[in-house]
Design a protein around this motif. Structure first.
Motif, PDB file in Angstrom:
ATOM      1  N   THR A  39       0.832  -1.196   0.000  1.00 48.44           N
ATOM      2  CA  THR A  39       0.000   0.000   0.000  1.00 48.44           C
ATOM      3  C   THR A  39       0.870   1.251   0.000  1.00 48.44           C
ATOM      4  O   THR A  39       0.567   2.234  -0.686  1.00 48.44           O
ATOM      5  CB  THR A  39      -0.945   0.018   1.211  1.00 48.44           C
ATOM      6  OG1 THR A  39      -1.650  -1.218   1.271  1.00 48.44           O
ATOM      7  CG2 THR A  39      -1.940   1.152   1.111  1.00 48.44           C
ATOM      8  N   ALA A  40       1.957   1.223   0.758  1.00 49.12           N
ATOM      9  CA  ALA A  40       2.876   2.357   0.788  1.00 49.12           C
ATOM     10  C   ALA A  40       3.535   2.563  -0.576  1.00 49.12           C
ATOM     11  O   ALA A  40       3.686   3.695  -1.037  1.00 49.12           O
ATOM     12  CB  ALA A  40       3.940   2.138   1.862  1.00 49.12           C
ATOM     13  N   ILE A  41       3.907   1.460  -1.235  1.00 49.86           N
ATOM     14  CA  ILE A  41       4.510   1.561  -2.568  1.00 49.86           C
ATOM     15  C   ILE A  41       3.528   2.188  -3.552  1.00 49.86           C
ATOM     16  O   ILE A  41       3.889   3.067  -4.350  1.00 49.86           O
ATOM     17  CB  ILE A  41       4.955   0.174  -3.071  1.00 49.86           C
ATOM     18  CG1 ILE A  41       6.152  -0.325  -2.255  1.00 49.86           C
ATOM     19  CG2 ILE A  41       5.315   0.226  -4.561  1.00 49.86           C
ATOM     20  CD1 ILE A  41       6.552  -1.755  -2.573  1.00 49.86           C
ATOM     21  N   ILE A  48       4.242  10.215  -7.255  1.00 44.87           N
ATOM     22  CA  ILE A  48       5.251  10.485  -8.290  1.00 44.87           C
ATOM     23  C   ILE A  48       4.582  10.719  -9.641  1.00 44.87           C
ATOM     24  O   ILE A  48       4.926  11.662 -10.374  1.00 44.87           O
ATOM     25  CB  ILE A  48       6.262   9.325  -8.376  1.00 44.87           C
ATOM     26  CG1 ILE A  48       7.145   9.305  -7.127  1.00 44.87           C
ATOM     27  CG2 ILE A  48       7.130   9.456  -9.632  1.00 44.87           C
ATOM     28  CD1 ILE A  48       8.082   8.116  -7.047  1.00 44.87           C
ATOM     29  N   PHE A  49       3.603   9.874  -9.978  1.00 50.27           N
ATOM     30  CA  PHE A  49       2.896  10.053 -11.240  1.00 50.27           C
ATOM     31  C   PHE A  49       2.143  11.385 -11.262  1.00 50.27           C
ATOM     32  O   PHE A  49       2.055  12.039 -12.304  1.00 50.27           O
ATOM     33  CB  PHE A  49       1.926   8.890 -11.476  1.00 50.27           C
ATOM     34  CG  PHE A  49       2.520   7.774 -12.281  1.00 50.27           C
ATOM     35  CD1 PHE A  49       2.564   7.837 -13.666  1.00 50.27           C
ATOM     36  CD2 PHE A  49       3.063   6.668 -11.655  1.00 50.27           C
ATOM     37  CE1 PHE A  49       3.124   6.819 -14.414  1.00 50.27           C
ATOM     38  CE2 PHE A  49       3.624   5.634 -12.388  1.00 50.27           C
ATOM     39  CZ  PHE A  49       3.658   5.700 -13.770  1.00 50.27           C
ATOM     40  N   LEU A 184      -3.195   1.124  -6.264  1.00 47.42           N
ATOM     41  CA  LEU A 184      -2.449   2.091  -7.075  1.00 47.42           C
ATOM     42  C   LEU A 184      -3.402   3.036  -7.797  1.00 47.42           C
ATOM     43  O   LEU A 184      -3.154   4.246  -7.876  1.00 47.42           O
ATOM     44  CB  LEU A 184      -1.573   1.348  -8.081  1.00 47.42           C
ATOM     45  CG  LEU A 184      -0.734   2.211  -9.026  1.00 47.42           C
ATOM     46  CD1 LEU A 184       0.229   3.091  -8.238  1.00 47.42           C
ATOM     47  CD2 LEU A 184       0.033   1.328 -10.011  1.00 47.42           C
ATOM     48  N   SER A 185      -4.512   2.503  -8.310  1.00 48.75           N
ATOM     49  CA  SER A 185      -5.489   3.333  -9.018  1.00 48.75           C
ATOM     50  C   SER A 185      -6.080   4.394  -8.104  1.00 48.75           C
ATOM     51  O   SER A 185      -6.300   5.542  -8.519  1.00 48.75           O
ATOM     52  CB  SER A 185      -6.608   2.452  -9.586  1.00 48.75           C
ATOM     53  OG  SER A 185      -6.103   1.539 -10.528  1.00 48.75           O
ATOM     54  N   LEU A 224       1.456   8.458   3.880  1.00 47.53           N
ATOM     55  CA  LEU A 224       2.138   7.317   4.479  1.00 47.53           C
ATOM     56  C   LEU A 224       1.795   7.181   5.963  1.00 47.53           C
ATOM     57  O   LEU A 224       1.613   6.065   6.472  1.00 47.53           O
ATOM     58  CB  LEU A 224       3.653   7.450   4.296  1.00 47.53           C
ATOM     59  CG  LEU A 224       4.151   7.330   2.846  1.00 47.53           C
ATOM     60  CD1 LEU A 224       5.651   7.564   2.779  1.00 47.53           C
ATOM     61  CD2 LEU A 224       3.800   5.976   2.256  1.00 47.53           C
ATOM     62  N   LEU A 225       1.685   8.296   6.653  1.00 44.16           N
ATOM     63  CA  LEU A 225       1.265   8.248   8.057  1.00 44.16           C
ATOM     64  C   LEU A 225      -0.170   7.756   8.176  1.00 44.16           C
ATOM     65  O   LEU A 225      -0.508   7.001   9.088  1.00 44.16           O
ATOM     66  CB  LEU A 225       1.408   9.639   8.693  1.00 44.16           C
ATOM     67  CG  LEU A 225       2.835  10.083   9.014  1.00 44.16           C
ATOM     68  CD1 LEU A 225       2.843  11.542   9.466  1.00 44.16           C
ATOM     69  CD2 LEU A 225       3.442   9.197  10.101  1.00 44.16           C
TER      70      LEU A 225
END
Length: 351
Positions: A39-41, A48-49, A184-185, A224-225
């Motif tokens: 999930t973090a990735i 980034i995208f 990711l979506s 992320l937190l």
């Protein structure tokens, strides 16, 4: 800097607030076991995208001192008619999705008996007023809301520190391809702020790329937190619920003081308000009378009609609510169309 100009950092923190609704309105977990790492990735890749989505408009701004909308109108007014129609439909679509999620969240977390139509109507009226004041006024307001939202999130996170439980080792397990793609979506849907940027960045004075990177680095830290606290503070039960940030705000406590859901609801409302205001400004700039109050009222009426359709036809229009559909249309609006203009009219990038 003239009074109508907007600083880079001022606009970027306002877009940060707009992007918050993605965090506040989505449910990122639906399985009995959740992978913190995967999930973090997906969150890192999504942010980034989103930054990459800004590149086409930044190229245009750096070479012409115009945002994408202004550049597209300048190089071909006839072609801009078709392009403006696409972006108008996109902005109305985003507004409808946003208001539907907000209304659902309001009913589920605060008042199940509240009339969603009244709530949305009032919010649109306030947004019309703000958008009519111009991008400079909206972004100044966005700076204060940015500070409020950051303080609220810090309090919600720190209030859940005592609830952390690291005994669930399945949080580090791998997940299936479908689950990873879905996660990711969800994070890539943040790319809609790049489309907002392409429509309202014309007033930015000497845009600085570093401010975009700094603000989205802060945004990534917030996300992320959020992932960390949902996984380890809410546990398996919380992972499978809707409105997870609301659950975190409810569970937050400091000694005998508990429940910070009022902060969540305020941040959610402010985020929607800022986003609607920017969308209405963008919609206005697609017409020849961008400063017309009547134009903004007209578009607000269209947005309200879209919301009503989504509210009463949601079961028959599931494709409209698909996160994959949202991402594809956003990619076209943020990257494909501006890139086509850069390639087709590259000789005019120094106009």
């Amino acid at each position: 800097m003239n009074k109508s100009a907007v600083g880079s950092i001022q606009l970027m923190v306002t877009l940060f607030v707009s992007g918050l609704f993605i965090i506040l309105s989505q449910n990122y977990y639906s399985e009995s076991s959740v992978s913190l790492i995967f999930t973090a990735i997906s969150a890192v890749v999504g942010v980034i995208f989103t930054l990459l989505y800004f590149v086409p408009t930044i190229i245009i701004i750096k070479n012409t001192e115009k945002d994408f909308f202004a550049f597209a109108r300048a190089v071909s007014s006839k072609l801009f008619v078709a392009v403006s129609l696409f972006y108008a439909l996109y902005f109305v679509y985003v507004s409808g999705i946003l208001l539907k999620k907000y209304a659902d969240g309001f009913n589920q977390t605060l008042n199940p008996d509240a009339n969603a139509l009244v709530i949305v109507f009032v919010l649109l009226c306030i947004s019309v007023y703000a958008s009519n004041k111009g991008i400079s006024a909206v972004t100044r307001c966005g700076v204060f809301i940015f500070v409020f939202c950051l303080i609220s999130l810090i309090l919600i996170y720190t209030g859940n520190i005592s609830n952390l439980d690291f005994s669930d080792t399945t949080a580090f397990a791998s997940v299936g391809k479908d689950s990873f793609i879905k996660s990711l979506s969800l994070y890539m849907s943040l790319g809609f702020v790049a489309v907002l940027f392409s429509g309202v960045a014309g007033r930015v004075k000497s845009f600085k790329v570093k401010y975009a990177v700094i603000v989205f680095a802060i945004f990534l830290l917030v996300v992320l937190l959020y992932i960390f606290f949902v996984v380890f503070a809410l546990g398996k039960y919380g992972n499978q619920q809707n409105n997870q940030l609301f659950l975190l705000s409810k569970s937050a406590h400091f000694d005998n003081i508990g429940g910070l859901d009022c902060l969540f609801q305020s941040a959610f409302t402010f985020s929607v308000f800022i986003t609607l205001s920017l969308l209405l400004i963008g919609l206005g700039r697609l017409t020849s009378k961008s400063n017309s109050l009547l134009i903004k009222i007209l578009f607000a009426g269209i947005i309200f009609a879209m919301f009503v359709c989504m509210e009463f036809c949601s079961n028959n229009c599931k494709i409209m609510f698909s996160i994959y559909c949202f991402d594809v249309v956003t990619f076209i609006a943020a990257v494909i169309i501006p890139s086509i203009y850069i390639i087709a009219f590259r000789r005019k990038l120094n106009v």
